[in-house]
Design a protein around this motif. Sequence first.
Motif, PDB file in Angstrom:
ATOM      1  N   ALA A  95       0.817  -1.224   0.000  1.00  0.00           N
ATOM      2  CA  ALA A  95       0.000   0.000   0.000  1.00  0.00           C
ATOM      3  C   ALA A  95       0.847   1.269   0.000  1.00  0.00           C
ATOM      4  N   PRO A  96       1.691   1.463  -1.013  1.00  0.00           N
ATOM      5  CA  PRO A  96       2.597   2.610  -1.009  1.00  0.00           C
ATOM      6  C   PRO A  96       1.908   3.913  -1.423  1.00  0.00           C
ATOM      7  N   ALA A  97       2.556   5.023  -1.100  1.00  0.00           N
ATOM      8  CA  ALA A  97       2.194   6.336  -1.634  1.00  0.00           C
ATOM      9  C   ALA A  97       3.112   6.595  -2.825  1.00  0.00           C
ATOM     10  N   VAL A  98       2.531   6.790  -4.001  1.00  0.00           N
ATOM     11  CA  VAL A  98       3.290   6.825  -5.257  1.00  0.00           C
ATOM     12  C   VAL A  98       2.956   8.074  -6.050  1.00  0.00           C
ATOM     13  N   VAL A  99       3.971   8.671  -6.660  1.00  0.00           N
ATOM     14  CA  VAL A  99       3.769   9.782  -7.590  1.00  0.00           C
ATOM     15  C   VAL A  99       4.439   9.455  -8.913  1.00  0.00           C
ATOM     16  N   ASP A 100       3.712   9.689  -9.985  1.00  0.00           N
ATOM     17  CA  ASP A 100       4.188   9.485 -11.360  1.00  0.00           C
ATOM     18  C   ASP A 100       4.349  10.863 -12.000  1.00  0.00           C
ATOM     19  N   LEU A 101       5.600  11.317 -12.110  1.00  0.00           N
ATOM     20  CA  LEU A 101       5.885  12.633 -12.689  1.00  0.00           C
ATOM     21  C   LEU A 101       6.077  12.521 -14.199  1.00  0.00           C
ATOM     22  N   CYS A 102       5.749  13.610 -14.914  1.00  0.00           N
ATOM     23  CA  CYS A 102       5.832  13.610 -16.378  1.00  0.00           C
ATOM     24  C   CYS A 102       5.028  12.418 -16.906  1.00  0.00           C
ATOM     25  N   CYS A 103       3.791  12.314 -16.452  1.00  0.00           N
ATOM     26  CA  CYS A 103       3.013  11.085 -16.621  1.00  0.00           C
ATOM     27  C   CYS A 103       2.527  10.839 -18.036  1.00  0.00           C
ATOM     28  N   GLY A 104       2.496  11.869 -18.891  1.00  0.00           N
ATOM     29  CA  GLY A 104       2.007  11.666 -20.255  1.00  0.00           C
ATOM     30  C   GLY A 104       0.602  11.105 -20.247  1.00  0.00           C
ATOM     31  N   SER A 105       0.409   9.988 -20.914  1.00  0.00           N
ATOM     32  CA  SER A 105      -0.909   9.358 -21.010  1.00  0.00           C
ATOM     33  C   SER A 105      -1.364   8.719 -19.711  1.00  0.00           C
ATOM     34  N   ARG A 141     -10.143   4.449 -11.270  1.00  0.00           N
ATOM     35  CA  ARG A 141      -9.100   4.026 -10.334  1.00  0.00           C
ATOM     36  C   ARG A 141      -8.919   5.119  -9.291  1.00  0.00           C
ATOM     37  N   ASP A 142      -8.441   4.739  -8.130  1.00  0.00           N
ATOM     38  CA  ASP A 142      -8.258   5.698  -7.041  1.00  0.00           C
ATOM     39  C   ASP A 142      -6.938   6.434  -7.251  1.00  0.00           C
ATOM     40  N   ALA A 143      -6.995   7.432  -8.110  1.00  0.00           N
ATOM     41  CA  ALA A 143      -5.790   8.187  -8.459  1.00  0.00           C
ATOM     42  C   ALA A 143      -6.153   9.640  -8.725  1.00  0.00           C
ATOM     43  N   THR A 144      -5.219  10.515  -8.443  1.00  0.00           N
ATOM     44  CA  THR A 144      -5.368  11.943  -8.698  1.00  0.00           C
ATOM     45  C   THR A 144      -4.456  12.337  -9.851  1.00  0.00           C
ATOM     46  N   VAL A 145      -4.978  13.076 -10.825  1.00  0.00           N
ATOM     47  CA  VAL A 145      -4.177  13.562 -11.949  1.00  0.00           C
ATOM     48  C   VAL A 145      -4.206  15.083 -11.911  1.00  0.00           C
ATOM     49  N   VAL A 146      -3.030  15.697 -11.858  1.00  0.00           N
ATOM     50  CA  VAL A 146      -2.958  17.145 -11.726  1.00  0.00           C
ATOM     51  C   VAL A 146      -1.975  17.727 -12.742  1.00  0.00           C
ATOM     52  N   GLN A 147      -2.233  18.964 -13.119  1.00  0.00           N
ATOM     53  CA  GLN A 147      -1.358  19.666 -14.056  1.00  0.00           C
ATOM     54  C   GLN A 147      -0.415  20.572 -13.293  1.00  0.00           C
ATOM     55  N   GLY A 148       0.864  20.550 -13.674  1.00  0.00           N
ATOM     56  CA  GLY A 148       1.825  21.434 -13.053  1.00  0.00           C
ATOM     57  C   GLY A 148       3.239  20.956 -13.286  1.00  0.00           C
ATOM     58  N   ASP A 149       4.177  21.694 -12.741  1.00  0.00           N
ATOM     59  CA  ASP A 149       5.602  21.418 -12.936  1.00  0.00           C
ATOM     60  C   ASP A 149       6.121  20.504 -11.829  1.00  0.00           C
ATOM     61  N   LEU A 150       6.361  19.249 -12.176  1.00  0.00           N
ATOM     62  CA  LEU A 150       6.945  18.262 -11.273  1.00  0.00           C
ATOM     63  C   LEU A 150       6.201  18.212  -9.934  1.00  0.00           C
ATOM     64  N   PHE A 151       6.873  18.473  -8.830  1.00  0.00           N
ATOM     65  CA  PHE A 151       6.260  18.325  -7.514  1.00  0.00           C
ATOM     66  C   PHE A 151       5.360  19.500  -7.119  1.00  0.00           C
ATOM     67  N   ASP A 152       5.391  20.595  -7.881  1.00  0.00           N
ATOM     68  CA  ASP A 152       4.704  21.823  -7.466  1.00  0.00           C
ATOM     69  C   ASP A 152       3.225  21.644  -7.135  1.00  0.00           C
ATOM     70  N   PRO A 153       2.442  20.880  -7.930  1.00  0.00           N
ATOM     71  CA  PRO A 153       1.001  20.818  -7.641  1.00  0.00           C
ATOM     72  C   PRO A 153       0.613  19.784  -6.574  1.00  0.00           C
ATOM     73  N   LEU A 154       1.582  19.095  -5.972  1.00  0.00           N
ATOM     74  CA  LEU A 154       1.252  18.072  -4.979  1.00  0.00           C
ATOM     75  C   LEU A 154       0.867  18.713  -3.649  1.00  0.00           C
TER      76      LEU A 154
END
Length: 262
Positions: A95-105, A141-154
Amino acid sequence: MAAPYPHDHTALVARLRAAGCVYAEDEAELLTAAAGSPRELAALTDRRVAGEPLEHLLGWAEFCGRRIAVDPGVFVPRARTGLLVEAAVSVAGPAPAVVDLCCGSGAISVALADRLAPRWLAAVDVDPAAVACARRNLAGRDATVVQGDLFDPLPPDRRGRLDVVVANAPYVPTPAVALMPAEARLHEAAVALDGGADGLAVLRRVAAGAVDWLRPGGHLVVEVSDRQAEALCTAMTGLGLLPTVLHAEEWDATGVLARRPE
Protein backbone atom coordinates in the motif's frame (compact mmCIF):
# COMPACT_ATOMS: atom_id res chain seq x y z
CA MET A 1 -2.09 14.15 -53.60
CA ALA A 2 -2.70 10.88 -51.75
CA ALA A 3 -1.37 7.71 -53.29
CA PRO A 4 -3.93 5.27 -54.71
CA TYR A 5 -5.46 3.19 -51.97
CA PRO A 6 -4.32 -0.45 -51.95
CA HIS A 7 -7.39 -2.68 -52.24
CA ASP A 8 -5.86 -5.86 -50.82
CA HIS A 9 -3.91 -6.76 -47.72
CA THR A 10 -0.70 -7.60 -49.56
CA ALA A 11 -0.67 -4.21 -51.27
CA LEU A 12 -1.41 -2.47 -47.98
CA VAL A 13 1.53 -4.21 -46.30
CA ALA A 14 3.78 -3.33 -49.25
CA ARG A 15 2.80 0.32 -49.06
CA LEU A 16 3.45 0.52 -45.33
CA ARG A 17 6.79 -1.25 -45.72
CA ALA A 18 7.81 1.13 -48.50
CA ALA A 19 7.03 4.01 -46.14
CA GLY A 20 9.51 2.61 -43.63
CA CYS A 21 7.14 0.81 -41.24
CA VAL A 22 9.29 -1.97 -39.79
CA TYR A 23 6.30 -4.00 -38.58
CA ALA A 24 4.22 -3.42 -41.68
CA GLU A 25 2.30 -6.71 -41.43
CA ASP A 26 1.20 -6.03 -37.86
CA GLU A 27 0.37 -2.41 -38.63
CA ALA A 28 -1.76 -3.41 -41.61
CA GLU A 29 -3.81 -5.74 -39.40
CA LEU A 30 -4.25 -3.08 -36.71
CA LEU A 31 -5.27 -0.38 -39.17
CA THR A 32 -7.71 -2.72 -40.87
CA ALA A 33 -9.28 -3.64 -37.53
CA ALA A 34 -9.54 0.02 -36.51
CA ALA A 35 -11.18 1.19 -39.74
CA GLY A 36 -14.96 1.23 -39.99
CA SER A 37 -15.00 1.25 -43.77
CA PRO A 38 -12.68 1.00 -46.79
CA ARG A 39 -12.75 4.79 -47.04
CA GLU A 40 -11.65 5.12 -43.41
CA LEU A 41 -8.90 2.55 -43.89
CA ALA A 42 -7.68 4.51 -46.90
CA ALA A 43 -7.57 7.69 -44.83
CA LEU A 44 -5.74 6.00 -41.95
CA THR A 45 -3.23 4.46 -44.33
CA ASP A 46 -2.53 7.81 -45.97
CA ARG A 47 -1.94 9.41 -42.58
CA ARG A 48 0.36 6.60 -41.45
CA VAL A 49 2.38 6.79 -44.65
CA ALA A 50 2.64 10.55 -44.09
CA GLY A 51 4.32 9.86 -40.75
CA GLU A 52 1.67 10.01 -38.03
CA PRO A 53 2.33 7.60 -35.15
CA LEU A 54 0.36 4.38 -35.40
CA GLU A 55 -0.79 4.79 -31.79
CA HIS A 56 -2.32 8.20 -32.50
CA LEU A 57 -4.21 6.73 -35.43
CA LEU A 58 -5.49 3.77 -33.41
CA GLY A 59 -6.18 5.91 -30.36
CA TRP A 60 -4.30 3.53 -28.07
CA ALA A 61 -0.94 1.95 -27.30
CA GLU A 62 -0.15 -1.35 -25.62
CA PHE A 63 1.83 -0.94 -22.42
CA CYS A 64 2.52 -3.64 -19.83
CA GLY A 65 -0.28 -5.76 -21.25
CA ARG A 66 -2.84 -2.96 -21.16
CA ARG A 67 -4.42 -0.76 -23.80
CA ILE A 68 -3.68 2.86 -22.95
CA ALA A 69 -5.61 5.63 -24.70
CA VAL A 70 -3.25 8.01 -26.50
CA ASP A 71 -4.61 11.30 -27.82
CA PRO A 72 -3.02 13.22 -30.72
CA GLY A 73 0.01 15.17 -29.54
CA VAL A 74 0.43 13.11 -26.37
CA PHE A 75 3.66 11.18 -25.76
CA VAL A 76 3.29 7.55 -26.84
CA PRO A 77 4.32 5.12 -24.05
CA ARG A 78 7.23 2.92 -25.11
CA ALA A 79 7.64 -0.72 -24.18
CA ARG A 80 11.05 0.03 -22.60
CA THR A 81 9.36 2.10 -19.89
CA GLY A 82 8.10 -1.18 -18.48
CA LEU A 83 11.48 -1.23 -16.72
CA LEU A 84 10.27 1.62 -14.47
CA VAL A 85 7.11 -0.28 -13.59
CA GLU A 86 9.03 -3.42 -12.65
CA ALA A 87 11.56 -1.44 -10.61
CA ALA A 88 8.84 0.48 -8.75
CA VAL A 89 6.95 -2.72 -7.94
CA SER A 90 10.13 -4.34 -6.62
CA VAL A 91 10.73 -1.64 -3.99
CA ALA A 92 7.28 -0.21 -3.23
CA GLY A 93 6.19 -2.34 -0.29
CA PRO A 94 2.52 -2.76 0.74
CA ALA A 95 0.00 0.00 0.00
CA PRO A 96 2.60 2.61 -1.01
CA ALA A 97 2.19 6.34 -1.63
CA VAL A 98 3.29 6.82 -5.26
CA VAL A 99 3.77 9.78 -7.59
CA ASP A 100 4.19 9.49 -11.36
CA LEU A 101 5.89 12.63 -12.69
CA CYS A 102 5.83 13.61 -16.38
CA CYS A 103 3.01 11.09 -16.62
CA GLY A 104 2.01 11.67 -20.26
CA SER A 105 -0.91 9.36 -21.01
CA GLY A 106 -0.81 7.97 -17.47
CA ALA A 107 0.43 4.58 -18.66
CA ILE A 108 2.81 4.02 -15.74
CA SER A 109 0.14 5.06 -13.24
CA VAL A 110 -2.36 2.62 -14.73
CA ALA A 111 0.11 -0.26 -14.44
CA LEU A 112 1.11 0.68 -10.89
CA ALA A 113 -2.49 1.18 -9.77
CA ASP A 114 -3.30 -2.33 -10.93
CA ARG A 115 -0.21 -4.01 -9.49
CA LEU A 116 0.39 -2.14 -6.24
CA ALA A 117 -3.02 -1.02 -4.93
CA PRO A 118 -1.42 2.20 -3.63
CA ARG A 119 -2.90 3.96 -0.62
CA TRP A 120 -2.30 7.18 -2.55
CA LEU A 121 -1.40 7.67 -6.20
CA ALA A 122 -0.91 10.92 -8.08
CA ALA A 123 0.06 11.54 -11.70
CA VAL A 124 1.48 14.90 -12.77
CA ASP A 125 2.23 16.51 -16.12
CA VAL A 126 2.81 20.06 -17.28
CA ASP A 127 1.00 19.48 -20.60
CA PRO A 128 -2.80 19.96 -20.39
CA ALA A 129 -3.38 17.52 -23.27
CA ALA A 130 -1.46 14.82 -21.40
CA VAL A 131 -3.37 15.54 -18.19
CA ALA A 132 -6.71 15.17 -19.98
CA CYS A 133 -5.56 11.88 -21.53
CA ALA A 134 -4.25 10.54 -18.21
CA ARG A 135 -7.52 11.38 -16.49
CA ARG A 136 -9.39 9.28 -19.03
CA ASN A 137 -7.02 6.36 -18.59
CA LEU A 138 -7.18 6.50 -14.81
CA ALA A 139 -10.94 7.01 -14.57
CA GLY A 140 -12.40 4.49 -12.15
CA ARG A 141 -9.10 4.03 -10.33
CA ASP A 142 -8.26 5.70 -7.04
CA ALA A 143 -5.79 8.19 -8.46
CA THR A 144 -5.37 11.94 -8.70
CA VAL A 145 -4.18 13.56 -11.95
CA VAL A 146 -2.96 17.15 -11.73
CA GLN A 147 -1.36 19.67 -14.06
CA GLY A 148 1.82 21.43 -13.05
CA ASP A 149 5.60 21.42 -12.94
CA LEU A 150 6.95 18.26 -11.27
CA PHE A 151 6.26 18.32 -7.51
CA ASP A 152 4.70 21.82 -7.47
CA PRO A 153 1.00 20.82 -7.64
CA LEU A 154 1.25 18.07 -4.98
CA PRO A 155 -0.39 18.59 -1.56
CA PRO A 156 2.19 19.98 0.89
CA ASP A 157 1.25 17.36 3.49
CA ARG A 158 2.71 14.66 1.22
CA ARG A 159 6.20 16.17 1.42
CA GLY A 160 8.63 13.70 2.96
CA ARG A 161 6.02 10.91 2.97
CA LEU A 162 6.20 9.37 -0.51
CA ASP A 163 7.33 5.77 -0.86
CA VAL A 164 8.01 5.84 -4.60
CA VAL A 165 8.48 8.58 -7.18
CA VAL A 166 8.53 7.41 -10.81
CA ALA A 167 9.46 9.74 -13.65
CA ASN A 168 9.71 9.13 -17.36
CA ALA A 169 10.98 12.68 -17.78
CA PRO A 170 12.33 14.01 -21.11
CA TYR A 171 16.00 13.11 -21.54
CA VAL A 172 16.77 13.79 -25.22
CA PRO A 173 19.48 16.49 -25.49
CA THR A 174 18.12 19.58 -27.23
CA PRO A 175 20.46 19.28 -30.27
CA ALA A 176 19.35 15.65 -30.76
CA VAL A 177 15.61 16.40 -30.87
CA ALA A 178 15.93 17.46 -34.51
CA LEU A 179 17.43 14.04 -35.29
CA MET A 180 14.55 12.05 -33.81
CA PRO A 181 12.14 10.13 -36.09
CA ALA A 182 9.54 12.44 -37.57
CA GLU A 183 6.66 10.60 -35.94
CA ALA A 184 8.00 11.59 -32.52
CA ARG A 185 9.51 14.95 -33.40
CA LEU A 186 6.48 16.25 -35.27
CA HIS A 187 3.61 14.56 -33.45
CA GLU A 188 4.56 14.42 -29.77
CA ALA A 189 4.81 17.45 -27.49
CA ALA A 190 8.30 18.95 -27.41
CA VAL A 191 8.03 19.28 -23.63
CA ALA A 192 7.88 15.47 -23.42
CA LEU A 193 11.07 15.01 -25.44
CA ASP A 194 13.51 17.88 -24.85
CA GLY A 195 15.71 17.35 -21.78
CA GLY A 196 17.90 20.43 -22.19
CA ALA A 197 21.49 20.83 -23.33
CA ASP A 198 22.73 17.44 -22.08
CA GLY A 199 19.32 15.80 -21.70
CA LEU A 200 19.47 15.76 -17.90
CA ALA A 201 18.04 19.17 -17.00
CA VAL A 202 14.61 17.88 -15.98
CA LEU A 203 15.96 14.70 -14.37
CA ARG A 204 18.27 16.74 -12.12
CA ARG A 205 15.26 18.74 -10.94
CA VAL A 206 13.31 15.53 -10.36
CA ALA A 207 16.15 14.15 -8.24
CA ALA A 208 16.50 17.36 -6.25
CA GLY A 209 12.79 17.40 -5.50
CA ALA A 210 12.73 13.73 -4.59
CA VAL A 211 15.17 14.39 -1.73
CA ASP A 212 12.44 16.47 -0.04
CA TRP A 213 9.36 14.51 -1.09
CA LEU A 214 10.46 10.92 -0.49
CA ARG A 215 10.28 9.45 2.99
CA PRO A 216 13.58 8.19 4.40
CA GLY A 217 14.11 4.83 2.69
CA GLY A 218 11.85 5.80 -0.22
CA HIS A 219 12.84 5.32 -3.84
CA LEU A 220 13.07 7.33 -7.04
CA VAL A 221 12.89 5.47 -10.37
CA VAL A 222 13.68 7.22 -13.66
CA GLU A 223 14.39 6.34 -17.27
CA VAL A 224 17.55 7.57 -18.97
CA SER A 225 19.84 6.60 -21.82
CA ASP A 226 22.76 4.29 -21.19
CA ARG A 227 25.30 6.99 -22.01
CA GLN A 228 23.71 9.44 -19.53
CA ALA A 229 23.35 7.07 -16.58
CA GLU A 230 26.75 7.71 -15.02
CA ALA A 231 26.35 11.50 -15.08
CA LEU A 232 22.87 11.23 -13.58
CA CYS A 233 24.13 8.94 -10.83
CA THR A 234 26.86 11.44 -10.02
CA ALA A 235 24.27 14.20 -9.70
CA MET A 236 22.06 12.04 -7.50
CA THR A 237 24.96 11.09 -5.24
CA GLY A 238 25.76 14.76 -4.82
CA LEU A 239 22.19 15.30 -3.60
CA GLY A 240 22.55 12.55 -1.00
CA LEU A 241 20.67 9.83 -2.86
CA LEU A 242 22.00 6.29 -3.33
CA PRO A 243 21.64 5.40 -7.04
CA THR A 244 21.87 2.10 -8.90
CA VAL A 245 21.81 1.75 -12.69
CA LEU A 246 19.22 -0.65 -14.10
CA HIS A 247 19.30 -2.43 -17.46
CA ALA A 248 16.70 -4.57 -19.23
CA GLU A 249 18.06 -6.14 -22.40
CA GLU A 250 14.65 -7.41 -23.51
CA TRP A 251 13.43 -3.81 -23.74
CA ASP A 252 16.80 -2.19 -24.56
CA ALA A 253 16.06 -0.02 -21.54
CA THR A 254 18.17 1.82 -18.97
CA GLY A 255 17.01 3.41 -15.76
CA VAL A 256 18.25 4.57 -12.39
CA LEU A 257 16.83 3.47 -9.06
CA ALA A 258 17.84 5.80 -6.25
CA ARG A 259 17.08 5.43 -2.53
CA ARG A 260 16.82 8.23 -0.02
CA PRO A 261 18.93 7.09 2.97
CA GLU A 262 17.19 6.28 6.23
